[in-house]
Scaffold this active site. Structure first.
Site, PDB file in Angstrom:
ATOM      1  N   LYS A 195      74.898  82.161  52.761  1.00 43.02           N
ATOM      2  CA  LYS A 195      75.485  81.343  51.697  1.00 43.02           C
ATOM      3  C   LYS A 195      74.910  81.667  50.330  1.00 43.02           C
ATOM      4  CE  LYS A 195      77.804  77.882  54.372  1.00 43.02           C
ATOM      5  NZ  LYS A 195      77.761  76.593  55.034  1.00 43.02           N
ATOM      6  N   ARG A 221      74.300  77.509  62.593  1.00 47.33           N
ATOM      7  CA  ARG A 221      75.568  78.243  62.654  1.00 47.33           C
ATOM      8  C   ARG A 221      75.405  79.526  61.844  1.00 47.33           C
ATOM      9  NH1 ARG A 221      79.973  78.718  59.463  1.00 47.33           N
ATOM     10  NH2 ARG A 221      82.014  78.827  60.447  1.00 47.33           N
TER      11      ARG A 221
END
Ligand code: PMM
Length: 292
Positions: A223, A264
């Protein structure tokens, strides 16, 4: 309340932080868009994720990257269902990443055993009832609005207190609609209506989620906050998404050490080893009576 279709009301527990492998069947996800659009290749990649140590594989057909627009329902079904079916048939524990009740239900019929909704039941008012009917675990993520405009919604005073309180409200709403609280996993939603600083603050305070009494899933993989941390010192250009996996693994361990139920991630091999290291150390600490 109707009886659930499947006998899996409780969230599975591996006795350590679990690894959820990411399989985006989309043309435009920010780090792996377009790579697994062909269902055959997607199933192959899902099997590879499982072979490398993913405890579950999260199949998504709609990109939620900042600025992304919605796709039609039929297109999402066409992308997701053959892949869910193919993986479930081969014994993979499949989670479906969707904001739509119709997709969640069809995916469970095709063999998915977890529903992962980045909107935590807010995008589709039929979602909570659908999840209650299926009886499978439900990942309820913090969400303030669609990806198209979510960056504008990243405005917090005390980000930890506000995000936990908002998830608490989302949780109450889905339980009121019939979802068994034992089905629910919560998720702070890193990068979703969060600035870089908010992501770090949330990661630094995962213990704050204990008040909800539910397992916690954390999704740091590749991210923006990691890309910015590792920006080229000369140019300030963020590290490209595909070169953020070592930082993702480090973040995953730090989440595991704070008690996360699962992380995740795109690249599972290093993370699968890392969560075992964390669990071994935790066990030794417990033997020695050292606080975790
Ligand atoms: N992040 C993305 C997609 N789905 N689901 C959960 N539960 N938590 C997340 O943090 C999350 C998610 C966006 O990342 P991707 O486009 O790389 O899949």
């Amino acid at each position: 309340m109707e009886m659930p279709l499947y006998e899996l009301p409780e969230v599975p527990d591996w006795g350590r932080c679990a690894v959820m492998g990411i399989l985006n069947v989309t043309p435009d996800s920010f780090s792996d868009g377009g790579r697994w659009l062909d269902p055959g290749r997607a199933v192959e990649h899902g099997l590879e994720l499982a072979a490398r140590g993913a405890d579950m594989v999260d199949v998504g057909g709609e990109s939620t990257r900042p600025g992304a627009r919605r796709i039609p329902l039929e297109e999402e079904l066409d992308r997701v269902l053959p892949v869910v079916r193919g993986l479930a048939r081969q014994g993979v524990l499949v989670s479906v990443d969707t904001m739509r009740a119709r997709v969640a239900e069809a995916a469970v019929d095709a063999g998915a055993r977890i529903v992962n909704d980045v909107s935590g039941g807010l995008a589709d008012e039929a979602m909570a009832k659908a999840v209650a009917r299926t009886g499978v675990p439900f990942v309820l993520m913090h969400w303030r609005g669609q990806s198209r405009r979510m960056d504008e919604l990243a405005d917090y005073g005390d980000v930890v207190a506000e995000v936990v309180a908002e998830v608490h409200r989302q949780l109450d709403a889905v339980v009121a609609a019939g979802v068994d609280p034992r089905q629910i996993v919560v998720d702070p939603g890193l990068g979703f209506a969060k600035g870089r600083r908010d992501d770090w603050t949330l990661l630094a305070a995962l213990d704050a989620w204990a008040v909800l009494g539910r397992p916690l899933l954390v999704g740091p993989s590749r991210k923006r906050f990691l890309g910015e941390l590792l920006a080229d010192p000369a140019t300030g250009v963020p590290r490209p998404a595909r070169e953020r996996d070592a930082a993702t693994a480090a973040t995953a361990v730090l989440a595991a050490a704070q008690g996360a139920w699962a992380v995740r991630v795109h690249e599972v091999a290093a993370v699968a080893d890392a969560v075992r290291v964390e669990a071994a150390l935790r066990a030794r600490r417990a033997d020695r009576g050292t606080p975790p």
